[in-house]
Design a protein around this motif. Structure first.
Motif, short mmCIF file in Angstrom:
data_model
loop_
_atom_site.label_atom_id
_atom_site.label_comp_id
_atom_site.label_asym_id
_atom_site.label_seq_id
_atom_site.Cartn_x
_atom_site.Cartn_y
_atom_site.Cartn_z
N ASP A 23 51.33 -62.22 -41.29
CA ASP A 23 50.74 -62.58 -39.99
C ASP A 23 49.27 -62.97 -40.07
O ASP A 23 48.83 -63.90 -39.39
CB ASP A 23 50.91 -61.43 -39.00
CG ASP A 23 52.35 -61.29 -38.52
OD1 ASP A 23 53.10 -62.29 -38.59
OD2 ASP A 23 52.72 -60.18 -38.08
N SER A 24 48.48 -62.28 -40.89
CA SER A 24 47.04 -62.61 -40.95
C SER A 24 46.83 -63.99 -41.56
O SER A 24 45.98 -64.76 -41.10
CB SER A 24 46.27 -61.55 -41.72
OG SER A 24 46.68 -61.51 -43.07
N ALA A 31 44.61 -71.20 -36.91
CA ALA A 31 43.24 -71.45 -36.45
C ALA A 31 42.66 -72.71 -37.11
O ALA A 31 41.95 -73.48 -36.45
CB ALA A 31 42.37 -70.24 -36.75
N LEU A 32 42.98 -72.91 -38.38
CA LEU A 32 42.51 -74.10 -39.10
C LEU A 32 43.06 -75.36 -38.44
O LEU A 32 42.35 -76.37 -38.31
CB LEU A 32 42.96 -74.04 -40.56
CG LEU A 32 42.76 -75.29 -41.41
CD1 LEU A 32 41.27 -75.53 -41.65
CD2 LEU A 32 43.50 -75.16 -42.73
N LEU A 33 44.31 -75.32 -38.00
CA LEU A 33 44.97 -76.51 -37.45
C LEU A 33 44.81 -76.65 -35.94
O LEU A 33 45.25 -77.65 -35.38
CB LEU A 33 46.46 -76.47 -37.81
CG LEU A 33 46.74 -76.53 -39.31
CD1 LEU A 33 48.23 -76.35 -39.57
CD2 LEU A 33 46.22 -77.80 -39.92
N ASP A 34 44.18 -75.68 -35.30
CA ASP A 34 43.97 -75.74 -33.86
C ASP A 34 43.12 -76.95 -33.49
O ASP A 34 42.05 -77.16 -34.04
CB ASP A 34 43.29 -74.45 -33.37
CG ASP A 34 43.22 -74.39 -31.87
OD1 ASP A 34 44.23 -74.73 -31.21
OD2 ASP A 34 42.15 -74.00 -31.34
N GLY A 35 43.62 -77.76 -32.59
CA GLY A 35 42.87 -78.92 -32.13
C GLY A 35 43.07 -80.17 -32.97
O GLY A 35 42.45 -81.21 -32.69
N VAL A 36 43.90 -80.11 -33.99
CA VAL A 36 44.15 -81.29 -34.84
C VAL A 36 45.04 -82.25 -34.06
O VAL A 36 46.03 -81.85 -33.46
CB VAL A 36 44.82 -80.86 -36.16
CG1 VAL A 36 45.25 -82.07 -36.97
CG2 VAL A 36 43.88 -80.00 -36.98
N SER A 37 44.68 -83.52 -34.08
CA SER A 37 45.44 -84.54 -33.35
C SER A 37 46.28 -85.38 -34.32
O SER A 37 46.10 -85.30 -35.54
CB SER A 37 44.50 -85.46 -32.58
OG SER A 37 43.81 -86.30 -33.48
N LYS A 52 42.97 -78.80 -48.64
CA LYS A 52 42.12 -77.96 -49.48
C LYS A 52 41.83 -76.62 -48.80
O LYS A 52 41.90 -75.57 -49.43
CB LYS A 52 40.80 -78.66 -49.80
CG LYS A 52 40.87 -79.65 -50.94
CD LYS A 52 39.51 -80.22 -51.17
CE LYS A 52 38.97 -80.22 -52.52
NZ LYS A 52 39.64 -79.80 -53.66
N SER A 53 41.53 -76.66 -47.50
CA SER A 53 41.23 -75.44 -46.76
C SER A 53 42.46 -74.54 -46.66
O SER A 53 42.36 -73.33 -46.84
CB SER A 53 40.73 -75.78 -45.35
OG SER A 53 39.52 -76.49 -45.42
N ALA A 54 43.61 -75.13 -46.39
CA ALA A 54 44.84 -74.34 -46.31
C ALA A 54 45.18 -73.73 -47.67
O ALA A 54 45.61 -72.57 -47.73
CB ALA A 54 46.00 -75.22 -45.82
#
Length: 95
Positions: A23-24, A31-37, A52-54
């Protein structure tokens, strides 16, 4: 189009799926993908940064070749995060 056609290894997919059950980790990726269009997901530089971030969040070392394969796969899928049909298609690929 299948992720295997892009040369993405099944072992990598299985490891990522297992890690995403934590879950964490799942919340950090969300959160990383929040707001990605959908436009962000067609921009190679932005997708490369997201991959890279993921990978860092998942503690999954990726070679340059693997990163390129994943980026190409994401761009080819023409994912629209606001379109439920698009998300269901993607989800069914990785069940």
């Amino acid at each position: 189009m299948s992720w295997q056609k892009f040369g993405i290894r099944p072992e990598l997919v299985q490891r990522v799926k297992a890690k995403m059950k934590n879950d964490s980790i799942k919340e950090r990726v969300k959160a990383l993908l929040d707001g990605v269009s959908k436009y962000d997901l067609q921009d190679r530089a932005k997708v490369h940064r997201l991959v890279k971030s993921a990978a860092r969040i998942l503690n999954e070392p990726l070679s340059d070749v693997q990163e390129g394969q994943i980026v190409s796969f994401i761009i080819a899928q023409k994912i629209d995060p606001k379109n439920m049909l698009s998300l269901l298609k993607l989800w069914s690929m990785f069940r």
